[in-house]
Design a protein around this motif. Structure first.
Motif, PDB file in Angstrom:
ATOM      1  N   HIS A 264       5.147  -4.518  13.183  1.00  0.00           N
ATOM      2  CA  HIS A 264       6.578  -4.286  12.996  1.00  0.00           C
ATOM      3  C   HIS A 264       7.033  -3.079  13.821  1.00  0.00           C
TER       4      HIS A 264
ATOM      5  N   TYR B  12      24.135   0.594  11.305  1.00  0.00           N
ATOM      6  CA  TYR B  12      22.834   0.368  10.683  1.00  0.00           C
ATOM      7  C   TYR B  12      22.919  -0.739   9.637  1.00  0.00           C
TER       8      TYR B  12
ATOM      9  N   LEU C 233      21.290  -4.417   9.751  1.00  0.00           N
ATOM     10  CA  LEU C 233      20.341  -4.831   8.708  1.00  0.00           C
ATOM     11  C   LEU C 233      20.716  -6.207   8.157  1.00  0.00           C
TER      12      LEU C 233
ATOM     13  N   GLN D 179      18.443  -9.570   8.805  1.00  0.00           N
ATOM     14  CA  GLN D 179      17.920 -10.288   7.642  1.00  0.00           C
ATOM     15  C   GLN D 179      18.428 -11.729   7.625  1.00  0.00           C
TER      16      GLN D 179
ATOM     17  N   VAL E  84      11.343  -8.162   7.915  1.00  0.00           N
ATOM     18  CA  VAL E  84      12.274  -7.035   8.024  1.00  0.00           C
ATOM     19  C   VAL E  84      11.952  -5.999   6.948  1.00  0.00           C
TER      20      VAL E  84
ATOM     21  N   ASP F  54      13.327  -2.301   5.484  1.00  0.00           N
ATOM     22  CA  ASP F  54      14.329  -1.231   5.455  1.00  0.00           C
ATOM     23  C   ASP F  54      13.630   0.006   4.906  1.00  0.00           C
TER      24      ASP F  54
ATOM     25  N   ARG G 279      16.559   6.573   7.531  1.00  0.00           N
ATOM     26  CA  ARG G 279      16.292   5.158   7.288  1.00  0.00           C
ATOM     27  C   ARG G 279      16.053   4.457   8.624  1.00  0.00           C
ATOM     28  N   THR G 280      15.095   3.543   8.613  1.00  0.00           N
ATOM     29  CA  THR G 280      14.722   2.839   9.833  1.00  0.00           C
ATOM     30  C   THR G 280      14.513   1.364   9.523  1.00  0.00           C
ATOM     31  N   ILE G 281      15.048   0.512  10.394  1.00  0.00           N
ATOM     32  CA  ILE G 281      14.788  -0.925  10.295  1.00  0.00           C
ATOM     33  C   ILE G 281      13.568  -1.241  11.155  1.00  0.00           C
ATOM     34  N   TYR G 282      12.518  -1.739  10.505  1.00  0.00           N
ATOM     35  CA  TYR G 282      11.326  -2.195  11.217  1.00  0.00           C
ATOM     36  C   TYR G 282      11.325  -3.729  11.193  1.00  0.00           C
ATOM     37  N   VAL G 283      11.110  -4.330  12.343  1.00  0.00           N
ATOM     38  CA  VAL G 283      11.153  -5.784  12.458  1.00  0.00           C
ATOM     39  C   VAL G 283       9.835  -6.302  13.015  1.00  0.00           C
TER      40      VAL G 283
ATOM     41  N   ALA H 129      17.619  -8.496  16.604  1.00  0.00           N
ATOM     42  CA  ALA H 129      17.659  -7.034  16.691  1.00  0.00           C
ATOM     43  C   ALA H 129      17.838  -6.576  18.133  1.00  0.00           C
TER      44      ALA H 129
END
Length: 274
Positions: free
Chosen positions: A33, A52, A56, A60, A71, A73, A85-89, A157
């Motif tokens: 991710h 953000y 997100l 999603q 995904v 969060d 906060r970070t979105i990891y994909v 993303a």
């Protein structure tokens, strides 16, 4: 937009690049991710917040039933930004073939002449294979590029991230709504601060009535020019609130005068008001 393979591979490399000075609470981070969007929650940056949360939801949605797995969060503490906060994909599909040496996503397939069995390697490990083949004469055929599949979440993303290069807002209506809500909150705080000057003399009912007059004043500067929290000038609000308070008590005194001194009935006073 339709993204080409080169663009996605470049984005994948950047998303999976692991910071050298950080520890992570999930083994999937920067292995399967990658990081795609960030938001410092305590920064009061409405644009960053809007982008953000919009990203997100969109990512999603693109992931569909795989959203919980593809995904993340995540929240972490950062010495400069506080809560980050970070979105990891998840970059590649679950069935992507992994490098036989380091388990990262394979980028090349090579075969031994003797048995014809293929070995899958990432770009870095392929360099080792090439070196061994050159110096030790290993019987290997020419490597063939292997093209792993990207997840729908990662493609979405990447599209969102690239769109920000042309225009800095992902959702204009969401950002405008957040900005207006923040403006109304800032204006309310300024009005409450103006009311505090008369806290010992005005009742709660009088505070509410004066505030209503203030908000109804369409000639007020906040109705003409102010649109964001930073626009709110507390000194201007205090002056306009004071003017609204003067109007309120003047009307109240006039009504008392008409009733007690001039002797007008309530029905007659209603005619004056009309």
């Amino acid at each position: 937009m339709e993204l080409d393979r080169e663009t996605l591979e470049k984005a994948a490399q950047g998303a999976l690049e692991r910071p050298s000075d950080a520890m992570f609470w999930d083994d999937r981070l920067f292995t399967t991710h990658g990081a795609v969007f960030h938001w410092a929650e305590l920064s009061d940056d409405l644009l960053e917040e809007s982008n953000y949360l919009t990203a997100l939801a969109e990512i999603q949605g693109a992931a569909g039933d795989d959203a919980d797995e593809h995904v993340i969060d995540g929240t972490s503490r950062h010495f400069a930004h506080g809560s980050l906060r970070t979105i990891y994909v998840q970059v590649y599909d679950d069935d992507v073939i992994r490098c036989r040496k380091c388990a990262s996503a394979a980028a090349w397939a090579v075969s031994r002449k003797k048995h014809g069995r293929r070995r899958f390697l990432c770009g870095a490990c392929k360099n080792d294979w090439d070196w061994d083949s050159k110096h030790y004469g290993l019987p290997a055929l020419e490597p063939i590029a292997y093209r792993p599949r990207f997840t729908a979440a990662f493609i979405e993303a990447t599209e969102l991230a690239l769109s920000l290069q042309d225009y800095p807002i992902l959702d204009e209506s969401d950002y405008s709504e957040r900005e207006w809500e923040a403006f109304e909150k800032a204006l309310k705080e300024a009005v409450e601060h103006a009311q505090s000057e008369y806290g010992l003399v005005d009742t709660c009912a009088e505070d509410n009535a004066i505030a209503e007059l203030y908000y109804q004043n369409e000639d007020g500067e906040h109705r003409q020019n102010w649109r964001s929290p930073d626009d709110v000038d507390w000194e201007v609000v205090a002056t306009e609130y004071r003017e609204a308070r003067d109007v309120y008590f003047l009307e109240l005194a006039t009504e008392v005068y008409r009733w007690n001194v001039l002797g007008y009935s309530p029905d007659q006073l209603a005619l004056f008001a009309a």
